[in-house]
Design a protein around this motif. Sequence first.
Motif, PDB file in Angstrom:
ATOM      1  N   LEU B 114      24.147  38.691  45.065  1.00  0.00           N
ATOM      2  CA  LEU B 114      23.831  37.628  44.109  1.00  0.00           C
ATOM      3  C   LEU B 114      23.846  38.160  42.681  1.00  0.00           C
ATOM      4  O   LEU B 114      24.030  37.410  41.726  1.00  0.00           O
ATOM      5  CB  LEU B 114      22.462  37.036  44.425  1.00  0.00           C
ATOM      6  CG  LEU B 114      22.401  36.243  45.725  1.00  0.00           C
ATOM      7  CD1 LEU B 114      20.978  35.826  46.018  1.00  0.00           C
ATOM      8  CD2 LEU B 114      23.287  35.022  45.627  1.00  0.00           C
ATOM      9  N   SER B 118      28.973  35.987  41.296  1.00  0.00           N
ATOM     10  CA  SER B 118      30.216  35.434  41.832  1.00  0.00           C
ATOM     11  C   SER B 118      29.910  34.343  42.837  1.00  0.00           C
ATOM     12  O   SER B 118      29.005  34.492  43.665  1.00  0.00           O
ATOM     13  CB  SER B 118      31.017  36.554  42.493  1.00  0.00           C
ATOM     14  OG  SER B 118      31.821  36.031  43.515  1.00  0.00           O
ATOM     15  N   SER B 119      30.648  33.246  42.762  1.00  0.00           N
ATOM     16  CA  SER B 119      30.354  32.172  43.712  1.00  0.00           C
ATOM     17  C   SER B 119      30.742  32.585  45.127  1.00  0.00           C
ATOM     18  O   SER B 119      30.091  32.196  46.091  1.00  0.00           O
ATOM     19  CB  SER B 119      31.089  30.900  43.310  1.00  0.00           C
ATOM     20  OG  SER B 119      32.404  31.200  42.933  1.00  0.00           O
ATOM     21  N   PHE B 120      31.772  33.417  45.264  1.00  0.00           N
ATOM     22  CA  PHE B 120      32.174  33.848  46.609  1.00  0.00           C
ATOM     23  C   PHE B 120      31.091  34.702  47.240  1.00  0.00           C
ATOM     24  O   PHE B 120      30.769  34.556  48.415  1.00  0.00           O
ATOM     25  CB  PHE B 120      33.486  34.617  46.536  1.00  0.00           C
ATOM     26  CG  PHE B 120      34.659  33.750  46.267  1.00  0.00           C
ATOM     27  CD1 PHE B 120      35.259  33.053  47.298  1.00  0.00           C
ATOM     28  CD2 PHE B 120      35.152  33.590  44.997  1.00  0.00           C
ATOM     29  CE1 PHE B 120      36.329  32.235  47.060  1.00  0.00           C
ATOM     30  CE2 PHE B 120      36.224  32.768  44.745  1.00  0.00           C
ATOM     31  CZ  PHE B 120      36.829  32.091  45.779  1.00  0.00           C
ATOM     32  N   GLU B 121      30.546  35.620  46.435  1.00  0.00           N
ATOM     33  CA  GLU B 121      29.526  36.489  47.015  1.00  0.00           C
ATOM     34  C   GLU B 121      28.251  35.706  47.295  1.00  0.00           C
ATOM     35  O   GLU B 121      27.533  35.982  48.255  1.00  0.00           O
ATOM     36  CB  GLU B 121      29.270  37.674  46.089  1.00  0.00           C
ATOM     37  CG  GLU B 121      30.527  38.526  45.997  1.00  0.00           C
ATOM     38  CD  GLU B 121      30.325  39.856  45.313  1.00  0.00           C
ATOM     39  OE1 GLU B 121      29.277  40.469  45.498  1.00  0.00           O
ATOM     40  OE2 GLU B 121      31.251  40.281  44.609  1.00  0.00           O
ATOM     41  N   MET B 123      28.262  32.699  48.313  1.00  0.00           N
ATOM     42  CA  MET B 123      28.589  32.006  49.565  1.00  0.00           C
ATOM     43  C   MET B 123      28.364  32.929  50.761  1.00  0.00           C
ATOM     44  O   MET B 123      27.743  32.553  51.766  1.00  0.00           O
ATOM     45  CB  MET B 123      30.046  31.592  49.480  1.00  0.00           C
ATOM     46  CG  MET B 123      30.503  30.579  50.416  1.00  0.00           C
ATOM     47  SD  MET B 123      32.149  30.061  49.877  1.00  0.00           S
ATOM     48  CE  MET B 123      33.063  31.565  50.057  1.00  0.00           C
ATOM     49  N   ALA B 125      26.489  35.541  50.872  1.00  0.00           N
ATOM     50  CA  ALA B 125      25.069  35.842  51.014  1.00  0.00           C
ATOM     51  C   ALA B 125      24.352  34.697  51.713  1.00  0.00           C
ATOM     52  O   ALA B 125      23.507  34.913  52.593  1.00  0.00           O
ATOM     53  CB  ALA B 125      24.464  36.086  49.634  1.00  0.00           C
ATOM     54  N   ALA B 126      24.699  33.454  51.339  1.00  0.00           N
ATOM     55  CA  ALA B 126      24.052  32.303  51.968  1.00  0.00           C
ATOM     56  C   ALA B 126      24.331  32.299  53.473  1.00  0.00           C
ATOM     57  O   ALA B 126      23.440  32.052  54.282  1.00  0.00           O
ATOM     58  CB  ALA B 126      24.555  31.014  51.333  1.00  0.00           C
TER      59      ALA B 126
END
Lengths: 215, 303, 679
Positions: B114, B118-121, B123, B125-126
């Motif tokens: 987080l 990055s939005s990918f990371e 994602m 992580a979620a």
Amino acid sequence: MTTWADLLFLLVLVLDLFVLASSRLRAGIRAVAAQGGLLALLPVVLAGPATETRHVVALALGALAVKGVGIPWLLARATRESTVNREVAPLVGFAPSMVLGALGIVVAVWYAGPIPLPVPGKHPLLVPTAIGTAWTGLLLIVTRRKAVGQVLGFLVLENGVFVLGLLLSDFMPAMVEVGVLLDLFAAVFVMGLVMFDIQRAFSSLDTEKLASLKD
Amino acid sequence: MLFTALQLAAFLVLPPLLLGVIGRVKSRVAGREGPPLLQPWRDLLRLAGKGAVYSRTTTWVFRAGPVVGLAAILAAGLLMPLGAPSATVAFAGDFALLASLLGLARFVTVVAALDTGSSFEGMGAAREVTFSALAEPALFLGLVSLARSTGGLDLTHLLGDGLAVAWRSDASSLLLVALSIFVVALAENARIPVDDPATHLELTMIHEVMVLDHSGPDLALIQYGAALKLYLFGALVVKLALGARLADPAAAFAAFLAGQLAFAAAIGLVEATMARLRLVRVPQLLIGASVLSGFALVLLLRT
Amino acid sequence: MAWNQTILGTGKDPIPTLSLLLIIAASCLAATSGGWALALRRRPALAQRVATAVLVLGAVLGMAGAVLALAGQGAAWTSDWPTPRASLSMKVDGLSAFFLLPVLGLPALASVYGLGYWPQVERGAQSIRLQLYFGLVTGAMAMVCVAANGILFLAAWEVMALAGFFLVFTEHEKPEVQRAAFVYLAAAHAGNLALFALFALLGRMAGSFEFAAMSGLDGGAPLAGWVFGLALFGFGLKAGLVPLHFWLPGAHAAAPSHVSALMSGVLLKTGIYGILRVTGFFEAVPPAWGGTLLLMGTASAVLGVAFALAQHDVKRLLAYHSVENIGIIAMGAGLALLGRASGNPALVVLGFSGAVLHVVNHATFKGLLFLGAGAVHHATGTRELDHLGGLGRTMPVTAALFLVGAAAISGLPPLNGFASEWLVFLASFQAVVGHGAGSTPLAGLAAPALALVGGLAAACFAKVFGTVFLGHARSSHAEHGHEAARTMLVPMAALALVCAAIGLFPVAWVPSLTRAAGEWSGLPAASLAGAAGEAAHGAWRVSLVALALLAGVGLLAGWRRRRLGSVQPAAPTWGCGFARPSPRMQYTGSSFADQLVLRFGWVFFPRTRVEPPTGLFPRRAAFGSHMPDTVLDLAILPALGSGVRVADRLRAQFGGRVQSKVLLVLLGVLGLLAWLGLR
């Protein structure tokens, strides 16, 4: 022998859960076929010294032919011909229905003890498996929209009845066997007709569409 | 004492080999030759020798993630019986510490992901926290079932000699537990059918996408940690499945190592024959694992 | 009124008596500390410092007394009170002492924090009011913990509840504060009503309101079940057990942060204290008590953390985590009660120790988290998670301290949350391996539930920490963050240190926990020794592994530093090929938790507002969601609303005519008489 029977009952129950959780109709059909095959083994494994070998063999072979091979083959052919191969939006989600099924089985295991049985000394998992499997079948019928899913539910329900029938097979062997198998056949026959009719009327196997028949 | 040292040494050296075995089995099933068994080790050393690039968004949290993560997994290795008659440190309730240390490793990895913004990371992580939270009850239901069956309160006894007796009396329940823990092991280690370690599309990744921005020695620490974690879960499955009582500690150790190899081969086979599940189906798989071990517990409690 | 009367144990062991004296002094000092802020209001800066110093002094004295009580035997003291059937009876035993530590320690630290967060120089009268009630609530809580007479207990309880109301009401001009405060008041009074009935019943069973007379009551008596039910309702309402938690999130979010820390960290715990105290009166407790408490605790823990995941207001989220942690405490207490019912001393020691240690632990890390959230709110002016981000760079110390709290509440080693959850895990496994008559293997299901809660809590705090402190700022609020004042950082650092200290050396608590468990359960010390030894053995090894972990971190960090040197090339975050990523594309807290929140669709009823993008060149799209509390917003308020509507309609029917109103009164009286006659 008890361990093998344990394992069989357990596998039957695990297959129940698998059918509840699977969205692919083809996988569900295969699981029900496997369950039928396992049920065919049950009379053999449960046979005591007192039971007549001929009956056991007849029951096992009959079950294998009908439950393990025949009906699944028919169903598989029906799905191949129609375009449906996936249950899209069941009324209750897959994971919740699996949890519901598991709860039902747990309740069955917990409370099967006090139920008085006509035959003492049967395997402790027999009645829970029967009740749990029947419960799974009912859940399937209630929660699935596609006709094939509902037919699977009928088959699982009948499997449950078959397991319960094993309890009585010592008393009235032939009657039970014939009754169980015939019952099953009738059920499938009816569902087959239903499927055929729904398909012809709506070019789809979604039973929700039947609701539009009202006025 | 000798075997304690030996199991720790094996814990430090062997895990990347398991990855090598998995890769080999996958390739063989697909009809290819496959990379050499030592390839994962070579990759680690190569990464450790490189420099690192850091995102300008990151803070010390990002740099601390791999270090704390690996340290937590190493500490968890002290608690698991890895072939010797007993774990290096054994006490009542050590399984909770083991699970929490693995949780710590996951937490710092997620937080480091987080940190990149990055939005990918985010994602990845979620997904990681979602699936691991759902895997947790499956693991503990399995452990509770083992405790009921063997009467043990620490991992050494839960996975120890008591199992030999338990396999004779409660075979069907233990089978369900083993199956459920195997599923948990696949999920926790980001293997197919939960996550595909070989995929190249960030949108479908779970574990890999979280560590996209790590490079050089940091990435080496993370990948080494992942291998160690696989070895730990392998130990859980192997000790449970082995179940036999071997009087000679050397033979037991050898059997354990052979079991680890078989575990890796089994994973390789699963990976070679199955496709990755759709992400929405993964929670279902994990809930299914919980249901299986919960079912085992019900059977055990009834008797 | 004679203060020198009947000091028990004078001469024989002076230390215990001293301990109680110290605690009484602490209670008085704390209760009056706010008076200094009022008296010196002409010089506000000095006034607040003096008031804080008095409160801290009181807390230090009282905590010294509590430590003495933990080390020694405890003390009791009685004096007359010119109120019928009441007396000034006080007693400090292990249970009281364990609760006193956080009850005094946390408010003291929070008041120091208040110097920077709610300064009297700026806030004036509002700050004076806050300090008055802050001290009062602290003193009253301390008194609740040592009261040994039903009337005294209820009096202190009432003062505590009312002062709590005024604390929530601090910013009374805001409508959401008014609503939260009145819900709190209603809930507190419903609870108090149950407690009056509870002590009336206890007094009837024991023949006196003295706690001394109440020990050894029969748990199988017909009234005992009522007593337990009332205690569960009255104290459970204060503690916030699901479904009695409904007042809690609103009240904690509405109060200033250091007040939230106090309420969440210690005020809730008085409910747990009450449950433990009342169950300690009984012998031969039925297994249903422990089972009920365990079940409610498990439900609170799982649903609390699930609701927390769905929140996007930091303080509401933390408040729901209090529900979760109270649930964990109740699970421990339930296991201990089950142990008493089934005669399993190991279960009693481990469950009780886990519950009581978690009381202390939760006070430290939840206090720390609320203070950290307050610092963020203070610096940015918003509590909305999805408006924050990137504060780790502007508030590095706050971020590091918050991370400690986040890891501790998620039960991660080597911090204190793990230590107490480990004891509850162990208790649950003890229950499952038990065979034979009276064994309670179903309680083993607590362990997987606790594991689920731990996983969800870690997910939730990864979300909070990641959204608030990491990545880029998501709005202009977050860009202007600044580090908190030193008076705010010092209390947070102190709490973080306590978290680490308890987590690294949990074994230090085992002997006093065991002694307290013995006093509470009435079991002989010899029967508890086995499990206590096991816990101590394990606690040492937890410390060992924790130290190994720290050593490993040190070694690896050293290796990494040697390998990389200090300066490394920097680059933008890898955007997976996307050329122009912007801060608004970051994962938000809501999207992070969405997958998990979906799993709890069967208890949530989120209200969403979707404006989907349309057309080939979409202009504007929006998505908003709000998570109402299932109990308050979907059950209680609608029910009350329809009740009011029915009443309205009835009033309209009989409206205006005196005759019909009198007729109604008459009918009511007749009905009451008939009911009395029929009985």
